[in-house]
Design an enzyme around this catalytic site. Sequence first.
Site, PDB file in Angstrom:
ATOM      1  N   TYR A   4      -9.018   5.104 -12.932  1.00  0.00           N
ATOM      2  CA  TYR A   4      -8.894   5.838 -11.654  1.00  0.00           C
ATOM      3  C   TYR A   4      -8.631   7.322 -11.863  1.00  0.00           C
ATOM      4  CZ  TYR A   4      -7.197   1.090 -10.320  1.00  0.00           C
ATOM      5  OH  TYR A   4      -7.004  -0.249 -10.143  1.00  0.00           O
TER       6      TYR A   4
ATOM      7  N   TYR B  60       0.616  -2.096 -12.211  1.00  0.00           N
ATOM      8  CA  TYR B  60      -0.774  -2.078 -12.670  1.00  0.00           C
ATOM      9  C   TYR B  60      -0.888  -1.476 -14.080  1.00  0.00           C
ATOM     10  CZ  TYR B  60      -1.183  -2.949  -7.701  1.00  0.00           C
ATOM     11  OH  TYR B  60      -1.012  -3.472  -6.445  1.00  0.00           O
TER      12      TYR B  60
ATOM     13  N   GLY C 143       0.766  -1.242   0.000  1.00  0.00           N
ATOM     14  CA  GLY C 143       0.000   0.000   0.000  1.00  0.00           C
ATOM     15  C   GLY C 143       0.791   1.283   0.000  1.00  0.00           C
TER      16      GLY C 143
ATOM     17  N   GLY D 200       3.676  -3.904  -3.631  1.00  0.00           N
ATOM     18  CA  GLY D 200       3.565  -4.107  -5.070  1.00  0.00           C
ATOM     19  C   GLY D 200       4.054  -2.863  -5.788  1.00  0.00           C
ATOM     20  N   ARG D 201       3.187  -1.863  -5.803  1.00  0.00           N
ATOM     21  CA  ARG D 201       3.461  -0.615  -6.518  1.00  0.00           C
ATOM     22  C   ARG D 201       4.818  -0.005  -6.130  1.00  0.00           C
ATOM     23  NH1 ARG D 201      -0.755   2.536  -8.308  1.00  0.00           N
ATOM     24  NH2 ARG D 201      -2.109   1.476  -6.829  1.00  0.00           N
TER      25      ARG D 201
ATOM     26  N   ARG E 195      -5.013   2.739 -16.122  1.00  0.00           N
ATOM     27  CA  ARG E 195      -5.141   3.548 -14.912  1.00  0.00           C
ATOM     28  C   ARG E 195      -5.777   4.927 -15.140  1.00  0.00           C
ATOM     29  NH1 ARG E 195      -1.418   5.121 -12.204  1.00  0.00           N
ATOM     30  NH2 ARG E 195      -2.373   4.813 -10.177  1.00  0.00           N
TER      31      ARG E 195
ATOM     32  N   CYS F 219     -12.150   3.405 -29.361  1.00  0.00           N
ATOM     33  CA  CYS F 219     -13.417   4.101 -29.562  1.00  0.00           C
ATOM     34  C   CYS F 219     -14.155   4.336 -28.251  1.00  0.00           C
ATOM     35  CB  CYS F 219     -14.270   3.305 -30.531  1.00  0.00           C
ATOM     36  SG  CYS F 219     -13.395   3.062 -32.073  1.00  0.00           S
ATOM     37  N   GLU F 220     -13.578   5.114 -27.370  1.00  0.00           N
ATOM     38  CA  GLU F 220     -14.187   5.495 -26.099  1.00  0.00           C
ATOM     39  C   GLU F 220     -13.598   6.858 -25.740  1.00  0.00           C
ATOM     40  OE1 GLU F 220     -15.522   3.363 -23.256  1.00  0.00           O
ATOM     41  OE2 GLU F 220     -15.371   1.391 -24.209  1.00  0.00           O
TER      42      GLU F 220
ATOM     43  N   GLU G 258       3.818  -7.018   1.859  1.00  0.00           N
ATOM     44  CA  GLU G 258       3.345  -7.353   0.508  1.00  0.00           C
ATOM     45  C   GLU G 258       3.369  -6.131  -0.396  1.00  0.00           C
ATOM     46  OE1 GLU G 258      -0.664  -8.509   1.430  1.00  0.00           O
ATOM     47  OE2 GLU G 258      -0.086 -10.377   2.382  1.00  0.00           O
TER      48      GLU G 258
HETATM   49  C1  LIG Z   1      -2.947  -5.224  -4.021  1.00  0.00           C
HETATM   50  C2  LIG Z   1      -2.482  -5.817  -2.749  1.00  0.00           C
HETATM   51  C3  LIG Z   1      -1.181  -5.576  -2.299  1.00  0.00           C
HETATM   52  C4  LIG Z   1      -0.216  -4.660  -2.998  1.00  0.00           C
HETATM   53  O1  LIG Z   1      -0.635  -3.329  -2.929  1.00  0.00           O
HETATM   54  P1  LIG Z   1       0.352  -2.152  -3.389  1.00  0.00           P
HETATM   55  O2  LIG Z   1      -0.440  -0.925  -3.173  1.00  0.00           O
HETATM   56  O3  LIG Z   1       0.645  -2.382  -4.832  1.00  0.00           O
HETATM   57  O4  LIG Z   1       1.553  -2.218  -2.545  1.00  0.00           O
HETATM   58  C5  LIG Z   1      -0.765  -6.217  -1.138  1.00  0.00           C
HETATM   59  N1  LIG Z   1      -1.596  -7.042  -0.459  1.00  0.00           N
HETATM   60  C6  LIG Z   1      -2.861  -7.282  -0.861  1.00  0.00           C
HETATM   61  C7  LIG Z   1      -3.715  -8.193  -0.074  1.00  0.00           C
HETATM   62  C8  LIG Z   1      -3.347  -6.677  -2.009  1.00  0.00           C
HETATM   63  O5  LIG Z   1      -4.608  -6.901  -2.398  1.00  0.00           O
END
Ligand SMILES: *Cc1c(COP(=O)(O)O)cnc(C)c1O
Length: 424
Positions: free
Chosen positions: A318, A375, A241, A277-278, A314, A346-347, A275
């Site tokens: 968003y 993403y 997150g 990601g981004r 994105r 076409c949007e 966890e």
């Molecule tokens: C999407 C997600 C993440 C990763 O989120 P980021 O904002 O990309 O760091 C981690 N854990 C869970 C359960 C998620 O759904």
Amino acid sequence: MNHFHYQNGELFAEDVAIARIAREVGTPFYCYSTATLQRHYTVFAEALKAAGLDATICFAAKANPNMAVIRTFAQLGAGADVVSEGELRQALAAGVPAARIVFSGVGKTRHELEFAVAKGIFQINVESEPELEMLSEIAAARGQVMPIAIRVNPDVDAGTHAKITTGKKENKFGIEWTRAREVYARAKALPGVEPVAIACHIGSQLTELTPFREAFLRVRDLVAMLRADGIDIRRLDLGGGLGVPYDDETPPEPAAYAEVIKATLGDLGCRFVFEPGRLLVGNAGILVSRIIRVKEGSTRTFLIVDAAMNDLARPSLYDAYHSIFPVAEPKAGAALAEVDVVGPVCETGDTFAKQRRLPPMRTDDLLAFGTAGAYGAAMSSTYNTRPLIPEVLVKGGDYAVIRVRPSYEDMRSLESLPGWLNDE
Ligand SMILES: *Cc1c(COP(=O)(O)O)cnc(C)c1O
């Protein structure tokens, strides 16, 4: 911080000219930098270490599930956080040991749970009571005991975009905070599962520490209650997150995030799972596109590019901001004009930017979209029967195509005409 920069008047990824990749691979394409991936992982890992946190970092594969990206992290010691059987298979194929894989997600099917149990992964994050009962039955039938976390929903507002906030009680994720104790008690009583962890992920692209602090304090209270109930909580999975800069936002540094964890949860004797990601991939990727046409309207100028909302969703999904910059370095003092950068789909929603200030651009010029590593390719589709675009990974002076552009025959190969339409 990333490794995309101008050198001798043109954009490079590390030591490879973007224009060269565009010539050899064709546009549009995604381009990732190994040095940036490695740097982001290392900065995050070192911040946790400096705060004295004993942590396993499980890259959230959904942000960028390309095998080469997952493997780049796996070689640095990362695990993976997966949300489907497909991602679980992808992580295993990329060389992530099962013992470092966490399985999250609100709707794991019976088949997916069976697969994860059979592989003996590190932890399953359970998001509902029916899932708990099903997992218990599956694991017990195999004579296994699965280590689990219950994902709790701490009911805090992550202060992020409504479509990527997950920690409010009206969101579909996790078990409501107020019911957590009961559910842990049930888990303790069931065969086949052992509740060893609490999982908490409140949303994505957070740019403030306050929501994290609030959520972690709730987790802290819960640890005390559960331990009093005789449940041996040994690990805390704090999700992902942490935000990245797309525009002018200044998300917290990993070190400041680690300090909040140390202050709120550091004295509980728990191991940690993260966890992200981004944070790991966002700024490690760009999308490169060519201008198909410059169209002058009566009130607007449109740059129509060969990438579209199906390649990078994105902005349409968003209203997300991506920086856009020419691959040929603009001359110092070049006049800027406001243009709309749009794709050919076409949007009307197929618009990357409105009234963006750019130097003069012409047909066939190349543009790069920044912060497209997370993403981006992961959310792409073939809408308008557009082939998925290639992904390229750069390392120093080398690059490799890590996903090829399918041919139209490849795209059609999964379809067939039923007999009654086949008039041959
Ligand atoms: C999407 C997600 C993440 C990763 O989120 P980021 O904002 O990309 O760091 C981690 N854990 C869970 C359960 C998620 O759904």
